[in-house]
Motif scaffolding. Structure first.
Motif, short mmCIF file in Angstrom:
data_model
loop_
_atom_site.label_atom_id
_atom_site.label_comp_id
_atom_site.label_asym_id
_atom_site.label_seq_id
_atom_site.Cartn_x
_atom_site.Cartn_y
_atom_site.Cartn_z
N SER A 301 9.66 -0.36 -9.14
CA SER A 301 10.39 0.25 -8.21
C SER A 301 9.73 1.36 -7.77
O SER A 301 8.77 1.81 -8.48
N ARG A 302 10.22 2.06 -6.59
CA ARG A 302 9.87 3.25 -6.12
C ARG A 302 9.92 4.36 -7.31
O ARG A 302 8.80 5.15 -7.56
N LEU A 303 10.91 4.31 -7.92
CA LEU A 303 11.15 5.30 -9.17
C LEU A 303 10.38 5.01 -10.16
O LEU A 303 9.88 6.10 -10.58
N MET A 304 10.18 3.80 -10.78
CA MET A 304 9.32 3.60 -11.74
C MET A 304 7.93 3.70 -11.44
O MET A 304 7.11 4.29 -12.44
N VAL A 305 7.43 3.45 -10.39
CA VAL A 305 5.94 3.70 -10.00
C VAL A 305 6.00 5.44 -10.07
O VAL A 305 4.86 5.79 -10.62
N PHE A 306 6.59 5.80 -9.51
CA PHE A 306 6.56 7.33 -9.26
C PHE A 306 6.57 8.13 -10.86
O PHE A 306 5.72 8.73 -11.05
N GLU A 307 7.46 7.62 -11.58
CA GLU A 307 7.65 8.14 -12.85
C GLU A 307 6.32 7.92 -13.66
O GLU A 307 5.84 8.85 -14.37
#
Length: 511
Positions: A301-307
């Motif tokens: 997800s966006r959040l997982m890739v970002f983190e």
């Protein structure tokens, strides 16, 4: 992929370029390129009516000739598709292509010619060029198209809120905020909030060519708004505006704008919000859910890739947040103070009568004499007539006058007047972070005791000031002093209807 045969058919029916683009879901540039190719080849729909779509495409835009017949042709459709996957580059795909050629005994293209042939293939097919993104490389920013609505908490009047979107190019992790207007101040504040939400800044900042960010649009050397340039300098990033009418230069934020309009605004369309804070709270919740939602065409997800991939590579935030400054001119008065928004701030007494530069932020007032900063004060907000005075700015005779004064001595003097004066002096002493800044206000109160009316008038004035506010200022006390009138004497006691009673002694004396 665009059907060139259908473009020629619609052209033969007299449909305009815009109408063809809308009907087939392609760009007007693609339609214009097909028109030009057909005119150059002298081809109309009547000559290609019996041909297939691929044959028409090849007729109008033939594949570039191969330099050597013994070179193995890459599968550029496969290359284009793979470039959409995370971390896949042309160099990775060329290495795979070379390994495959060696395994089959074929001769591969050189890397530079491989890239050139791919770009030609993209141009001939109308496909979108894949722009390679690296983690932490850029933040794309823009305003969403349609405003949202909230109710003013005081008047109940409906107001519009404009939606700001910032998205990291690699992970597409997004920040969305509604603001009351699209002014430069809101634009700057939204950037600061986005950077703090991300916990860092990308190496590049990619805005559209809107006036609040770019003063003059130019393909090669755009002129940035000075305040926007200072923001970028403060956070250590570089502003690279997208080319005019080239939304693919910031495709991530363009996509984020669509999901804001299509999902956030749609989900919240039937809700009523009182105040901008309540609207933003709902927006933050919806965007957090979208960032945590799995991708449809890639893993995570966006959040997982970002983190995992992007946040560790962002430029760290500076210790102090950026504040938009307002630059003004002010003249130092005879009392060695400059007036800013009906409040007064001291400068060195040697600068009396000089015109000085004042830099205002939401929290501070800085005064400059040329390039030298000569004063810095906390800024008064929501009040008027206040003085901020630093002892170091005073002339020697004024400074020596204050040496012998202390808060205890002021309170001791006030106790000789009355309890209301003591309470007023204590409130004035507590009104400044630096207690010495309040001494002149206390001396002003003391001076009133020497005027007509004296002690009684001052005590009564302080009583009235305390009734108006628990923290009266010298300005309020002075204003009430000027309008003071003595209290009317109490009326003489009345005997009512009883009249005069002489009493028994009166009559007894005449007996």
């Amino acid at each position: 992929m665009v059907d060139y045969k259908q473009i020629l058919r619609l052209r033969a029916e007299g449909v305009s370029q815009r109408g063809i683009a809308d009907a087939l879901g392609c760009s007007r540039n693609t339609v214009a390129a097909v028109f030009t190719a057909a005119d150059s080849a002298g081809v109309g729909f009547g000559q290609v009516a019996d041909l297939g779509a691929d044959e028409v495409r090849t007729l109008l835009l033939p594949e570039p000739a191969k330099p050597d017949s013994d070179r193995a042709a890459p599968d550029f459709e496969y290359v284009h598709r793979e470039l959409g996957r995370p971390s896949v580059t042309l160099l990775v795909l060329w290495n795979e292509y070379v390994a495959k050629c060696r395994a089959t005994g074929e001769v591969p293209y050189q890397y530079s010619f491989f890239n050139e042939q791919y770009r030609r293939w993209v141009k001939s097919t109308g496909a979108s060029m894949r722009i390679q993104r690296s983690p932490g490389e850029s933040v794309e920013v823009d305003w969403a198209g349609d405003p949202m609505v909230f109710a003013d908490p005081l008047t109940g009047e409906l107001r519009q809120a404009w939606v700001f979107v910032a998205a990291l190019s690699y992970s597409a992790y997004s920040y969305v905020e509604a603001l009351p207007d699209m002014t430069l101040g809101s634009w700057i504040d939204a950037h600061v909030h986005a950077f703090e939400h991300f916990g860092g800044v990308g190496r590049l900042l990619v805005p559209d060519n809107l006036r609040t960010g770019v003063s003059r649009s130019d393909r090669y050397e755009p002129a940035l708004n000075p305040a926007y340039a200072r923001l970028a300098e403060h956070y250590g990033t570089a502003v690279i505006p997208a080319r005019v009418k080239r939304p693919r230069d910031k495709a991530v934020v363009e996509g984020s704008v669509r999901f804001v309009a299509g999902q956030v605004a749609a989900v919240l369309r039937n809700r009523q919000f009182v105040g901008l804070a309540e609207l933003n709270e709902a927006i933050f919740d919806e965007v957090a859910a979208i960032n945590a939602r799995p991708f449809q065409k890639r893993e995570d997800s966006r959040l997982m890739v970002f983190e995992r991939d992007e946040k560790p590579l962002l430029i760290p935030l500076p210790p102090v947040r950026f504040e938009l400054a307002d630059l003004r001119k002010a003249k130092a008065g005879p009392n060695y103070h400059v007036q800013v928004d009906r409040n007064f701030y001291s400068v060195p007494a040697r600068l009396i009568g000089q015109s000085l530069d004042v830099r205002l932020t939401s929290a501070t007032v800085e005064v400059f004499d040329g390039l030298e900063r000569v004063a810095s004060h906390p800024r008064f907000t929501g009040v008027f007539g206040r003085y901020s005075t630093l002892p170091a700015h005073m002339p020697e005779q004024h400074r020596s006058r204050l040496v012998d004064w202390t808060p205890e001595r002021f309170e001791q003097w006030a106790s000789t007047i009355g309890p209301h004066t003591v309470a007023a002096i204590r409130a004035i002493l507590a009104s400044r972070k630096i207690v010495e800044q309040s001494y002149w206000s206390c001396l002003g109160v003391m001076s009133l005791a020497k005027k007509p009316g004296g002690i009684a008038r001052l005590e009564d004035t302080c009583s009235r000031a305390l009734a108006a506010t628990p923290a009266p200022s010298y300005t309020l006390i002075k204003k009430l002093w000027a309008g003071w009138t003595p209290a009317a004497p109490p009326p003489a006691p009345s005997l009512g209807d009883a009249g005069f009673v002489r009493g028994a002694d009166y009559y007894g004396s005449r007996a």
